[in-house]
Design a protein around this motif. Structure first.
Motif, mmCIF file in Angstrom:
data_model
loop_
_atom_site.group_PDB
_atom_site.id
_atom_site.type_symbol
_atom_site.label_atom_id
_atom_site.label_comp_id
_atom_site.label_asym_id
_atom_site.label_seq_id
_atom_site.Cartn_x
_atom_site.Cartn_y
_atom_site.Cartn_z
ATOM 1 N N PRO A 85 0.799 -1.225 0.000
ATOM 2 C CA PRO A 85 0.000 0.000 0.000
ATOM 3 C C PRO A 85 0.833 1.278 0.000
ATOM 4 C CG PRO A 85 -0.791 -1.522 1.676
ATOM 5 C CD PRO A 85 0.473 -2.098 1.125
ATOM 6 N N LYS A 86 2.002 1.263 0.641
ATOM 7 C CA LYS A 86 2.845 2.453 0.685
ATOM 8 C C LYS A 86 3.327 2.842 -0.707
ATOM 9 C CE LYS A 86 4.429 1.449 5.310
ATOM 10 N NZ LYS A 86 5.396 0.658 6.040
ATOM 11 N N ILE A 87 3.476 1.872 -1.582
ATOM 12 C CA ILE A 87 3.946 2.125 -2.944
ATOM 13 C C ILE A 87 2.793 2.270 -3.923
ATOM 14 C CG2 ILE A 87 5.248 1.113 -4.873
ATOM 15 C CD1 ILE A 87 6.953 -0.342 -2.723
ATOM 16 N N HIS A 88 1.760 1.450 -3.784
ATOM 17 C CA HIS A 88 0.755 1.321 -4.838
ATOM 18 C C HIS A 88 -0.588 1.996 -4.568
ATOM 19 C CE1 HIS A 88 3.514 -2.157 -5.523
ATOM 20 N NE2 HIS A 88 3.504 -1.589 -6.710
ATOM 21 N N ARG A 89 -0.850 2.428 -3.337
ATOM 22 C CA ARG A 89 -2.169 2.982 -3.036
ATOM 23 C C ARG A 89 -2.468 4.258 -3.823
ATOM 24 N NH1 ARG A 89 -3.994 6.147 1.629
ATOM 25 N NH2 ARG A 89 -6.203 6.343 1.205
ATOM 26 N N ASP A 90 -1.546 5.193 -3.845
ATOM 27 C CA ASP A 90 -1.799 6.437 -4.574
ATOM 28 C C ASP A 90 -1.974 6.168 -6.067
ATOM 29 O OD1 ASP A 90 -2.034 9.407 -4.583
ATOM 30 O OD2 ASP A 90 -0.301 9.196 -5.920
ATOM 31 N N ALA A 92 -3.190 3.421 -7.383
ATOM 32 C CA ALA A 92 -4.527 2.834 -7.523
ATOM 33 C C ALA A 92 -5.610 3.914 -7.461
ATOM 34 C CB ALA A 92 -4.749 1.780 -6.445
ATOM 35 N N ASP A 93 -5.442 4.880 -6.566
ATOM 36 C CA ASP A 93 -6.416 5.975 -6.456
ATOM 37 C C ASP A 93 -6.440 6.807 -7.739
ATOM 38 O OD1 ASP A 93 -6.823 5.049 -3.879
ATOM 39 O OD2 ASP A 93 -5.783 6.721 -2.904
ATOM 40 N N ARG A 94 -5.281 7.036 -8.324
ATOM 41 C CA ARG A 94 -5.218 7.814 -9.568
ATOM 42 C C ARG A 94 -5.796 7.034 -10.754
ATOM 43 N NH1 ARG A 94 -2.427 12.492 -8.848
ATOM 44 N NH2 ARG A 94 -1.234 12.621 -6.912
ATOM 45 N N ILE A 95 -5.630 5.723 -10.748
ATOM 46 C CA ILE A 95 -6.246 4.888 -11.785
ATOM 47 C C ILE A 95 -7.765 4.987 -11.674
ATOM 48 C CG2 ILE A 95 -6.613 2.497 -12.544
ATOM 49 C CD1 ILE A 95 -3.627 1.994 -11.747
ATOM 50 N N LEU A 96 -8.285 4.935 -10.442
ATOM 51 C CA LEU A 96 -9.725 5.094 -10.221
ATOM 52 C C LEU A 96 -10.239 6.367 -10.874
ATOM 53 C CD1 LEU A 96 -12.509 4.705 -8.766
ATOM 54 C CD2 LEU A 96 -11.460 5.823 -6.790
ATOM 55 N N ILE A 97 -9.599 7.481 -10.614
ATOM 56 C CA ILE A 97 -10.060 8.766 -11.134
ATOM 57 C C ILE A 97 -9.917 8.821 -12.650
ATOM 58 C CG2 ILE A 97 -9.668 11.266 -11.039
ATOM 59 C CD1 ILE A 97 -11.010 9.672 -8.559
ATOM 60 N N PHE A 120 -9.621 9.055 3.224
ATOM 61 C CA PHE A 120 -10.493 8.256 4.087
ATOM 62 C C PHE A 120 -10.524 6.765 3.768
ATOM 63 C CE2 PHE A 120 -12.311 12.577 3.909
ATOM 64 C CZ PHE A 120 -12.161 12.921 5.240
ATOM 65 N N ALA A 121 -9.711 6.275 2.837
ATOM 66 C CA ALA A 121 -9.817 4.864 2.450
ATOM 67 C C ALA A 121 -8.583 4.038 2.779
ATOM 68 C CB ALA A 121 -10.133 4.768 0.958
ATOM 69 N N SER A 122 -7.660 4.574 3.539
ATOM 70 C CA SER A 122 -6.434 3.814 3.821
ATOM 71 C C SER A 122 -6.742 2.480 4.499
ATOM 72 C CB SER A 122 -5.457 4.631 4.661
ATOM 73 O OG SER A 122 -6.025 4.942 5.911
ATOM 74 N N PHE A 123 -7.772 2.435 5.345
ATOM 75 C CA PHE A 123 -8.119 1.191 6.034
ATOM 76 C C PHE A 123 -8.446 0.077 5.044
ATOM 77 C CE2 PHE A 123 -12.189 3.018 5.086
ATOM 78 C CZ PHE A 123 -12.998 1.920 4.820
#
Length: 138
Positions: A85-90, A92-97, A120-123
């Motif tokens: 998540p530290k590498i890929h979460r942002d 993934a969020d940008r892919i969503l948008i 609000f979605a880190s969990f």
């Protein structure tokens, strides 16, 4: 009497395999029961995959469905410790948008969606949030 084992929290089920090239390229291929991601960034979400659709205070609209599918699959790979998540979460969020905007979502709504998942979605990407199976009858 026999029982069933299931996970709750899902409301949509993919009826055909969906494939997409994404920016995440893991060091080794990832293969799960319903999600495959190769080292070139080829993501396949297999027929039968279940997800909860867009989350938060929002409406499930056609401009949000593809993005929510891919985002949920990527967050699942993070919860299952296939992606960091530290590498890929942002990413993934940008892919969503990006997907939401490609599908016609208004820029302002897409920006609010991005802020929502960013803050609000880190969990949801945390391995501690893995949905436990439930058995019925108990």
């Amino acid at each position: 009497m026999s029982s069933i084992v299931y996970r709750d929290g899902y409301k949509y089920q993919l009826q055909e395999t969906y494939a997409l090239q994404i920016e995440i390229q893991p060091a080794a291929p990832i293969q799960t029961d319903f999600i495959d991601l190769d080292t070139a960034g080829n993501l396949s979400i297999l027929k039968g995959y279940a997800w909860d659709g867009p989350s938060g205070p929002t409406y499930d609209t056609l401009t949000f469905m593809r993005g929510s599918l891919v985002h949920d699959a990527l967050y699942q790979l993070m919860r299952e410790s296939h992606l960091d998540p530290k590498i890929h979460r942002d990413i993934a969020d940008r892919i969503l948008i990006r997907l939401c905007k490609e599908d016609g979502m208004w820029f302002g709504r897409a920006w609010w969606v991005y802020l929502g998942v960013k803050y609000f979605a880190s969990f949801a990407a945390d391995p501690a949030d893995l949905k436990p199976p439930t058995q019925a009858p108990g």
